[in-house]
Design a protein around this motif. Structure first.
Motif: not given
Length: 231
Positions: A32-44
């Motif tokens: 249903a959803k993916v929270y794609a987490a990273a220190r720099d979320a701008g790369q997602i």
């Protein structure tokens, strides 16, 4: 768990390497959803509306707490983020080991403890991505952090299984990502490793051994270390 269909998944370290493959393959499996987490979320890549970019530093308590507030519907947590320093375990400078422990051990534990109650409520799953070097200590300080994660994963499973949560330990050798670029040795395809781990979630597995070397080393743990260390 029997299916990832319609689950809400949080993946740490989702901006590169195996993390990107988790996001892609989870979408293919109908989450249903993916929270794609990273220190720099701008790369997602958020082209798919089911992907929510989440700024997260697993070593920062405030960042973890903020992630929990932003993602209150998580049913599956994949602790994928990791670093490698490979410092000597005898070195007087322990900063490398401490960095690895903060990211590779304390980070996943912080995420699991923070999200545990909501995952329990959904009878979901937690995946901790470790390494064959948890059992084959040729990775210096990195192996120490992954061995600690192995033990922590087993302890986590004992605590959460009675509450209906599946805890999966994922173990693998070198994977063809930026983190393993230092080595010319054969590497596993990250897409194949991720596929095996997601299959393991859906199969109700406790462990996923994602390559032949890992399976061999796991089977040899009854032997003294010098008898199961290459070279």
């Amino acid at each position: 768990m029997t299916t990832l269909l319609n689950q809400t998944v949080l993946v740490t370290g989702a901006n590169r390497g195996m993390g990107r493959h988790y996001v892609t393959q989870l979408l293919d499996r109908g989450v249903a959803k993916v929270y794609a987490a990273a220190r720099d979320a701008g790369q997602i890549d958020t082209t798919d509306p089911r992907v929510v970019a989440l700024t997260l530093d697993v070593t920062d308590a405030q960042s973890v707490a903020a992630a929990a507030e932003a993602a209150p519907d998580v049913s599956v947590l994949i602790n994928n983020a990791g670093i490698v320093r490979g410092a000597s375990v005898l070195g007087r400078d322990t900063s490398g080991l401490r960095d690895e422990l903060e990211t590779n051990l304390f980070g996943p534990l912080a995420m699991a403890s923070t999200f545990a109650d909501q995952i329990v409520a959904k009878r979901g799953a937690i995946v901790n991505v470790a390494s064959v070097l948890a059992w084959l200590p040729v990775g210096a300080s990195y192996g120490v952090s992954k061995a600690a994660m192995w033990s922590a994963t087993d302890s986590m499973r004992l605590e959460l299984a009675p509450r209906g949560v599946q805890v999966v330990g994922a173990y693998v050798g070198l994977v063809d990502t930026d983190m393993a670029s230092f080595s010319d040795s054969p590497k596993s395809d990250p897409a194949d490793v991720v596929r095996q781990i997601l299959d393991g979630i859906e199969a109700g597995a406790a462990e996923v051994l994602a390559d032949e070397m890992t399976r061999h080393v796991r089977a040899e743990l009854n032997k003294p270390i010098l008898e199961r260390t290459p070279g």
